[in-house]
Structures are given as structure tokens and as C-alpha cells.
Design a protein around this motif. Structure first.
Motif, PDB file in Angstrom:
ATOM      1  N   VAL A  38       0.842  -1.206   0.000  1.00 41.68           N
ATOM      2  CA  VAL A  38       0.000   0.000   0.000  1.00 41.68           C
ATOM      3  C   VAL A  38       0.871   1.248   0.000  1.00 41.68           C
ATOM      4  O   VAL A  38       0.617   2.203  -0.749  1.00 41.68           O
ATOM      5  CB  VAL A  38      -0.966  -0.007   1.205  1.00 41.68           C
ATOM      6  N   PHE A  39       1.911   1.254   0.808  1.00 45.77           N
ATOM      7  CA  PHE A  39       2.821   2.404   0.850  1.00 45.77           C
ATOM      8  C   PHE A  39       3.487   2.614  -0.510  1.00 45.77           C
ATOM      9  O   PHE A  39       3.576   3.741  -1.001  1.00 45.77           O
ATOM     10  CB  PHE A  39       3.878   2.194   1.936  1.00 45.77           C
ATOM     11  N   GLN A  40       3.931   1.535  -1.131  1.00 44.27           N
ATOM     12  CA  GLN A  40       4.571   1.636  -2.444  1.00 44.27           C
ATOM     13  C   GLN A  40       3.584   2.163  -3.482  1.00 44.27           C
ATOM     14  O   GLN A  40       3.933   2.974  -4.333  1.00 44.27           O
ATOM     15  CB  GLN A  40       5.120   0.271  -2.865  1.00 44.27           C
ATOM     16  N   CYS A  41       2.344   1.742  -3.426  1.00 45.75           N
ATOM     17  CA  CYS A  41       1.331   2.223  -4.370  1.00 45.75           C
ATOM     18  C   CYS A  41       1.056   3.713  -4.173  1.00 45.75           C
ATOM     19  O   CYS A  41       0.917   4.462  -5.143  1.00 45.75           O
ATOM     20  CB  CYS A  41       0.044   1.417  -4.225  1.00 45.75           C
ATOM     21  N   LEU A  42       0.978   4.144  -2.917  1.00 42.65           N
ATOM     22  CA  LEU A  42       0.750   5.567  -2.644  1.00 42.65           C
ATOM     23  C   LEU A  42       1.915   6.425  -3.125  1.00 42.65           C
ATOM     24  O   LEU A  42       1.713   7.490  -3.724  1.00 42.65           O
ATOM     25  CB  LEU A  42       0.508   5.787  -1.151  1.00 42.65           C
ATOM     26  N   VAL A  43       3.137   5.983  -2.878  1.00 44.82           N
ATOM     27  CA  VAL A  43       4.309   6.727  -3.354  1.00 44.82           C
ATOM     28  C   VAL A  43       4.321   6.784  -4.876  1.00 44.82           C
ATOM     29  O   VAL A  43       4.608   7.820  -5.475  1.00 44.82           O
ATOM     30  CB  VAL A  43       5.612   6.100  -2.797  1.00 44.82           C
ATOM     31  N   SER A  44       3.978   5.684  -5.509  1.00 45.05           N
ATOM     32  CA  SER A  44       3.932   5.642  -6.976  1.00 45.05           C
ATOM     33  C   SER A  44       2.898   6.620  -7.526  1.00 45.05           C
ATOM     34  O   SER A  44       3.159   7.323  -8.504  1.00 45.05           O
ATOM     35  CB  SER A  44       3.613   4.219  -7.431  1.00 45.05           C
ATOM     36  N   ILE A  45       1.739   6.692  -6.881  1.00 47.73           N
ATOM     37  CA  ILE A  45       0.705   7.630  -7.321  1.00 47.73           C
ATOM     38  C   ILE A  45       1.176   9.071  -7.151  1.00 47.73           C
ATOM     39  O   ILE A  45       0.965   9.923  -8.026  1.00 47.73           O
ATOM     40  CB  ILE A  45      -0.608   7.381  -6.556  1.00 47.73           C
ATOM     41  N   LEU A  46       1.822   9.383  -6.037  1.00 39.17           N
ATOM     42  CA  LEU A  46       2.320  10.743  -5.800  1.00 39.17           C
ATOM     43  C   LEU A  46       3.408  11.128  -6.808  1.00 39.17           C
ATOM     44  O   LEU A  46       3.431  12.257  -7.312  1.00 39.17           O
ATOM     45  CB  LEU A  46       2.837  10.878  -4.374  1.00 39.17           C
ATOM     46  N   VAL A  47       4.307  10.204  -7.117  1.00 33.20           N
ATOM     47  CA  VAL A  47       5.360  10.487  -8.097  1.00 33.20           C
ATOM     48  C   VAL A  47       4.746  10.704  -9.482  1.00 33.20           C
ATOM     49  O   VAL A  47       5.127  11.627 -10.207  1.00 33.20           O
ATOM     50  CB  VAL A  47       6.413   9.362  -8.112  1.00 33.20           C
ATOM     51  N   ASP A  48       3.791   9.858  -9.860  1.00 33.44           N
ATOM     52  CA  ASP A  48       3.110  10.042 -11.149  1.00 33.44           C
ATOM     53  C   ASP A  48       2.413  11.393 -11.212  1.00 33.44           C
ATOM     54  O   ASP A  48       2.481  12.097 -12.226  1.00 33.44           O
ATOM     55  CB  ASP A  48       2.095   8.925 -11.377  1.00 33.44           C
ATOM     56  N   ALA A  49       1.731  11.781 -10.141  1.00 29.49           N
ATOM     57  CA  ALA A  49       1.036  13.070 -10.111  1.00 29.49           C
ATOM     58  C   ALA A  49       2.024  14.226 -10.218  1.00 29.49           C
ATOM     59  O   ALA A  49       1.755  15.217 -10.906  1.00 29.49           O
ATOM     60  CB  ALA A  49       0.219  13.191  -8.831  1.00 29.49           C
ATOM     61  N   ALA A  50       3.174  14.109  -9.561  1.00 34.21           N
ATOM     62  CA  ALA A  50       4.180  15.171  -9.640  1.00 34.21           C
ATOM     63  C   ALA A  50       4.717  15.309 -11.064  1.00 34.21           C
ATOM     64  O   ALA A  50       4.854  16.427 -11.575  1.00 34.21           O
ATOM     65  CB  ALA A  50       5.325  14.887  -8.667  1.00 34.21           C
ATOM     66  N   PHE A  51       5.009  14.193 -11.713  1.00 29.68           N
ATOM     67  CA  PHE A  51       5.510  14.266 -13.090  1.00 29.68           C
ATOM     68  C   PHE A  51       4.464  14.800 -14.060  1.00 29.68           C
ATOM     69  O   PHE A  51       4.786  15.581 -14.955  1.00 29.68           O
ATOM     70  CB  PHE A  51       6.031  12.907 -13.555  1.00 29.68           C
ATOM     71  N   VAL A  52       3.217  14.417 -13.886  1.00 36.84           N
ATOM     72  CA  VAL A  52       2.158  14.951 -14.737  1.00 36.84           C
ATOM     73  C   VAL A  52       2.010  16.453 -14.500  1.00 36.84           C
ATOM     74  O   VAL A  52       1.849  17.233 -15.447  1.00 36.84           O
ATOM     75  CB  VAL A  52       0.826  14.207 -14.491  1.00 36.84           C
TER      76      VAL A  52
END
Length: 117
Positions: A38-52
Motif C-alpha cells: 500500500v505504501f509503495q502504491c501511494l508513493v507511486s501515485i504521488l510520483v506520477d502526479a508530480a511528473f504529470v
């Protein structure tokens, strides 16, 4: 097979993150693995949002117009109905046209040393 809340939660994470439905490496018997997933998924979503966000910011910023505008070398001072006007030309070197262009001109008059007042 979904046997409880944790199994349903893992199925939801697999579906939302498109991890897949093959052989599960994480199952509901290991709570620590679920927390890390779950933590890895949340970090992945935040990184994707930052790049977008960075990409959108870069694409949506207007480019500097100061480098593409050129001014006429000479101006014309005329008088009409007792009002003086300064006329000059501004051109854009880009291929597309400017729509509703507005220009602001600041002028400073320096008095001559020997000029009458």
C-alpha cells in the motif's frame, strides 16, 4: 478467492494499480507485506502526479515574447487636434498572428542641458 476484508483490499489494489491477477506474491496472511504494498502504491501515485504536474506546467507556460518582437528603427511624432502622438511599428517574428495584442510604452524625457524651459 476473496475470503475476508484483507483479501478484498488486495484485490482492489491489484485492480486499481493494474498489477495483474497471476500468482500473488503478497497475500492476506502477511500484514506487513500488505502495508508495504500500500505504501509503495501511494508513493507511486504521488510520483506520477508530480511528473504529470511538471509536464503540464512546462507545456502550458507561454514562451517569452521579448525575444521575438522587433521594433521599427524610427518613430514618428505627429500632432492631431492639439495632442501629440508617437507612432512606431512592432512586428512578431513568429509565424502565427497575435490576436488582441496590447503594448505598453513607458517614456522618459531627459531635458537638454542648454534647452529653454
Amino acid at each position: 478467492h476473496v475470503l475476508g476484508f484483507l483479501d478484498a483490499f488486495l484485490l482492489s489494489i491489484d485492480t486499481q494499480t493494474t498489477i495483474g491477477f497471476g500468482n500473488y506474491a503478497v497475500d492476506s496472511s502477511c500484514v506487513h507485506a500488505v502495508v508495504i504494498l500500500v505504501f509503495q502504491c501511494l508513493v507511486s501515485i504521488l510520483v506520477d502526479a508530480a511528473f504529470v504536474g511538471l509536464l503540464f506546467t512546462k507545456i502550458s507556460q507561454p514562451q517569452s515574447r521579448a525575444a521575438t518582437l522587433i521594433f521599427s528603427r524610427f518613430g514618428c511624432i505627429s500632432e492631431e487636434h492639439g495632442v501629440r502622438y508617437l507612432s512606431f511599428r512592432i512586428a512578431d517574428q513568429r509565424e502565427h498572428q497575435l490576436v488582441e495584442a496590447h503594448a505598453r510604452l513607458l517614456m522618459y524625457f531627459l531635458p537638454r542641458k542648454n534647452a529653454p524651459r
